[in-house]
Write a protein that holds these residues in place. Structure first.
Motif, PDB file in Angstrom:
ATOM      1  N   THR A  61       0.844  -1.172   0.000  1.00  0.00           N
ATOM      2  CA  THR A  61       0.000   0.000   0.000  1.00  0.00           C
ATOM      3  C   THR A  61       0.889   1.235   0.000  1.00  0.00           C
ATOM      4  N   ASP A  62       0.402   2.311  -0.598  1.00  0.00           N
ATOM      5  CA  ASP A  62       1.240   3.489  -0.812  1.00  0.00           C
ATOM      6  C   ASP A  62       1.834   4.043   0.484  1.00  0.00           C
ATOM      7  N   SER A  63       1.103   3.969   1.559  1.00  0.00           N
ATOM      8  CA  SER A  63       1.542   4.594   2.796  1.00  0.00           C
ATOM      9  C   SER A  63       2.765   3.927   3.428  1.00  0.00           C
ATOM     10  N   VAL A  64       3.104   2.711   3.005  1.00  0.00           N
ATOM     11  CA  VAL A  64       4.245   2.015   3.593  1.00  0.00           C
ATOM     12  C   VAL A  64       5.388   1.814   2.614  1.00  0.00           C
ATOM     13  N   LYS A  65       5.218   2.190   1.364  1.00  0.00           N
ATOM     14  CA  LYS A  65       6.268   2.015   0.373  1.00  0.00           C
ATOM     15  C   LYS A  65       7.530   2.768   0.784  1.00  0.00           C
ATOM     16  N   GLY A  66       8.657   2.102   0.677  1.00  0.00           N
ATOM     17  CA  GLY A  66       9.921   2.685   1.070  1.00  0.00           C
ATOM     18  C   GLY A  66      10.256   2.501   2.526  1.00  0.00           C
ATOM     19  N   ARG A  67       9.292   2.073   3.328  1.00  0.00           N
ATOM     20  CA  ARG A  67       9.523   1.866   4.755  1.00  0.00           C
ATOM     21  C   ARG A  67       9.404   0.397   5.165  1.00  0.00           C
ATOM     22  N   PHE A  68       8.469  -0.322   4.550  1.00  0.00           N
ATOM     23  CA  PHE A  68       8.226  -1.716   4.897  1.00  0.00           C
ATOM     24  C   PHE A  68       8.755  -2.623   3.785  1.00  0.00           C
ATOM     25  N   THR A  69       9.204  -3.809   4.157  1.00  0.00           N
ATOM     26  CA  THR A  69       9.660  -4.802   3.203  1.00  0.00           C
ATOM     27  C   THR A  69       9.083  -6.156   3.582  1.00  0.00           C
ATOM     28  N   ILE A  70       8.410  -6.793   2.634  1.00  0.00           N
ATOM     29  CA  ILE A  70       7.883  -8.131   2.861  1.00  0.00           C
ATOM     30  C   ILE A  70       8.834  -9.147   2.238  1.00  0.00           C
ATOM     31  N   SER A  71       9.017 -10.257   2.912  1.00  0.00           N
ATOM     32  CA  SER A  71       9.867 -11.328   2.414  1.00  0.00           C
ATOM     33  C   SER A  71       9.316 -12.654   2.919  1.00  0.00           C
ATOM     34  N   ARG A  72       9.870 -13.748   2.424  1.00  0.00           N
ATOM     35  CA  ARG A  72       9.391 -15.055   2.862  1.00  0.00           C
ATOM     36  C   ARG A  72      10.496 -16.086   2.790  1.00  0.00           C
ATOM     37  N   ASP A  73      10.317 -17.130   3.575  1.00  0.00           N
ATOM     38  CA  ASP A  73      11.210 -18.279   3.581  1.00  0.00           C
ATOM     39  C   ASP A  73      10.319 -19.494   3.416  1.00  0.00           C
ATOM     40  N   ASN A  74      10.248 -20.003   2.201  1.00  0.00           N
ATOM     41  CA  ASN A  74       9.338 -21.114   1.929  1.00  0.00           C
ATOM     42  C   ASN A  74       9.742 -22.386   2.664  1.00  0.00           C
ATOM     43  N   GLY A  75      11.036 -22.557   2.919  1.00  0.00           N
ATOM     44  CA  GLY A  75      11.471 -23.716   3.674  1.00  0.00           C
ATOM     45  C   GLY A  75      10.941 -23.727   5.092  1.00  0.00           C
ATOM     46  N   LYS A  76      10.683 -22.545   5.644  1.00  0.00           N
ATOM     47  CA  LYS A  76      10.131 -22.418   6.985  1.00  0.00           C
ATOM     48  C   LYS A  76       8.650 -22.078   6.983  1.00  0.00           C
ATOM     49  N   ASN A  77       8.044 -21.975   5.809  1.00  0.00           N
ATOM     50  CA  ASN A  77       6.639 -21.579   5.683  1.00  0.00           C
ATOM     51  C   ASN A  77       6.361 -20.302   6.472  1.00  0.00           C
ATOM     52  N   THR A  78       7.234 -19.341   6.307  1.00  0.00           N
ATOM     53  CA  THR A  78       7.173 -18.126   7.099  1.00  0.00           C
ATOM     54  C   THR A  78       7.268 -16.896   6.204  1.00  0.00           C
ATOM     55  N   VAL A  79       6.464 -15.899   6.528  1.00  0.00           N
ATOM     56  CA  VAL A  79       6.532 -14.612   5.866  1.00  0.00           C
ATOM     57  C   VAL A  79       6.920 -13.566   6.904  1.00  0.00           C
ATOM     58  N   TYR A  80       7.671 -12.564   6.466  1.00  0.00           N
ATOM     59  CA  TYR A  80       8.163 -11.526   7.354  1.00  0.00           C
ATOM     60  C   TYR A  80       7.713 -10.157   6.860  1.00  0.00           C
ATOM     61  N   LEU A  81       7.623  -9.232   7.776  1.00  0.00           N
ATOM     62  CA  LEU A  81       7.383  -7.839   7.436  1.00  0.00           C
ATOM     63  C   LEU A  81       8.353  -6.988   8.235  1.00  0.00           C
ATOM     64  N   GLN A  82       9.368  -6.488   7.560  1.00  0.00           N
ATOM     65  CA  GLN A  82      10.316  -5.580   8.179  1.00  0.00           C
ATOM     66  C   GLN A  82       9.754  -4.170   8.097  1.00  0.00           C
ATOM     67  N   MET A  83       9.555  -3.545   9.237  1.00  0.00           N
ATOM     68  CA  MET A  83       8.944  -2.229   9.304  1.00  0.00           C
ATOM     69  C   MET A  83       9.968  -1.246   9.862  1.00  0.00           C
ATOM     70  N   ASN A  84      10.365  -0.303   9.037  1.00  0.00           N
ATOM     71  CA  ASN A  84      11.316   0.727   9.429  1.00  0.00           C
ATOM     72  C   ASN A  84      10.641   2.090   9.419  1.00  0.00           C
ATOM     73  N   SER A  85      11.283   3.046  10.064  1.00  0.00           N
ATOM     74  CA  SER A  85      10.769   4.418  10.113  1.00  0.00           C
ATOM     75  C   SER A  85       9.304   4.445  10.510  1.00  0.00           C
ATOM     76  N   LEU A  86       8.986   3.735  11.559  1.00  0.00           N
ATOM     77  CA  LEU A  86       7.594   3.609  11.974  1.00  0.00           C
ATOM     78  C   LEU A  86       7.014   4.941  12.411  1.00  0.00           C
ATOM     79  N   LYS A  87       5.743   5.110  12.108  1.00  0.00           N
ATOM     80  CA  LYS A  87       4.992   6.315  12.427  1.00  0.00           C
ATOM     81  C   LYS A  87       3.824   5.964  13.332  1.00  0.00           C
ATOM     82  N   PRO A  88       3.334   6.916  14.116  1.00  0.00           N
ATOM     83  CA  PRO A  88       2.171   6.623  14.964  1.00  0.00           C
ATOM     84  C   PRO A  88       0.981   6.087  14.171  1.00  0.00           C
ATOM     85  N   GLU A  89       0.799   6.518  12.934  1.00  0.00           N
ATOM     86  CA  GLU A  89      -0.308   6.036  12.138  1.00  0.00           C
ATOM     87  C   GLU A  89      -0.157   4.581  11.699  1.00  0.00           C
TER      88      GLU A  89
END
Length: 123
Positions: A61-89
Motif C-alpha cells: 500500500t502506498d503509505s508504507v512504500k519505502g519503509r516496509f519490506t515483505i519477504s518469505r522463507d518457503n522452507g520455513k513456511n514463514t513470511v516476514y514484514l520488516q517495518m522501518n521508520s515507523l509512524k504513529p499512524e
C-alpha cells in the motif's frame, strides 16, 4: 486446516523498527501467496503488503512504500514484514493472510488469517 501464528509486535517509538513474522503450519498448500493486513481502532482492515510464492512479485500500500519490506522463507513456511521508520499512524493490529495467489491475498479473500499481533508506535 492451516494455522498462522504472528509474532514480533510490540511497542516502539516513532522512527523505530520492528520485524513481524508469520509461521504457517498444518495442511499448508503450495504454491501460495502471503501477505499482511492491519486494522486500527475505528478503521476498516487495510491491506499492507503481499508477496508471491516465488517472491518475484511484491505489493505494498502506498503509505508504507519505502519503509516496509515483505519477504518469505518457503522452507520455513514463514513470511516476514520488516517495518522501518515507523509512524504513529502505523499503530494497528497486524494480521497475516494466505491464499492461492496475490490477487486474492491483496483483496483479503484468501483462505486463512492469523489472530493478529499488536504494533503500537508512540510519538
Amino acid at each position: 486446516q492451516v494455522q498462522l501464528v504472528e509474532s514480533g509486535g510490540g511497542l516502539v517509538q516513532a522512527g523505530g523498527s520492528l520485524r513481524l513474522s508469520c509461521a504457517a503450519s498444518g495442511r499448508t498448500f503450495s504454491p501460495s501467496a502471503m501477505g499482511w493486513f492491519r486494522q486500527a481502532p475505528g478503521k476498516e482492515r487495510e491491506f499492507v503488503a503481499a508477496i508471491s510464492w516465488s517472491a518475484d512479485f511484491t505489493y505494498y500500500t502506498d503509505s508504507v512504500k519505502g519503509r516496509f519490506t515483505i519477504s518469505r522463507d518457503n522452507g520455513k513456511n514463514t513470511v516476514y514484514l520488516q517495518m522501518n521508520s515507523l509512524k504513529p499512524e502505523d499503530t494497528a493490529v497486524y494480521y497475516c493472510h494466505i491464499g492461492g495467489n496475490t490477487a486474492v491475498v491483496r483483496t483479503g479473500r484468501g483462505a486463512y488469517w492469523g489472530q493478529g499481533t499488536q504494533v503500537t508506535v508512540s510519538s
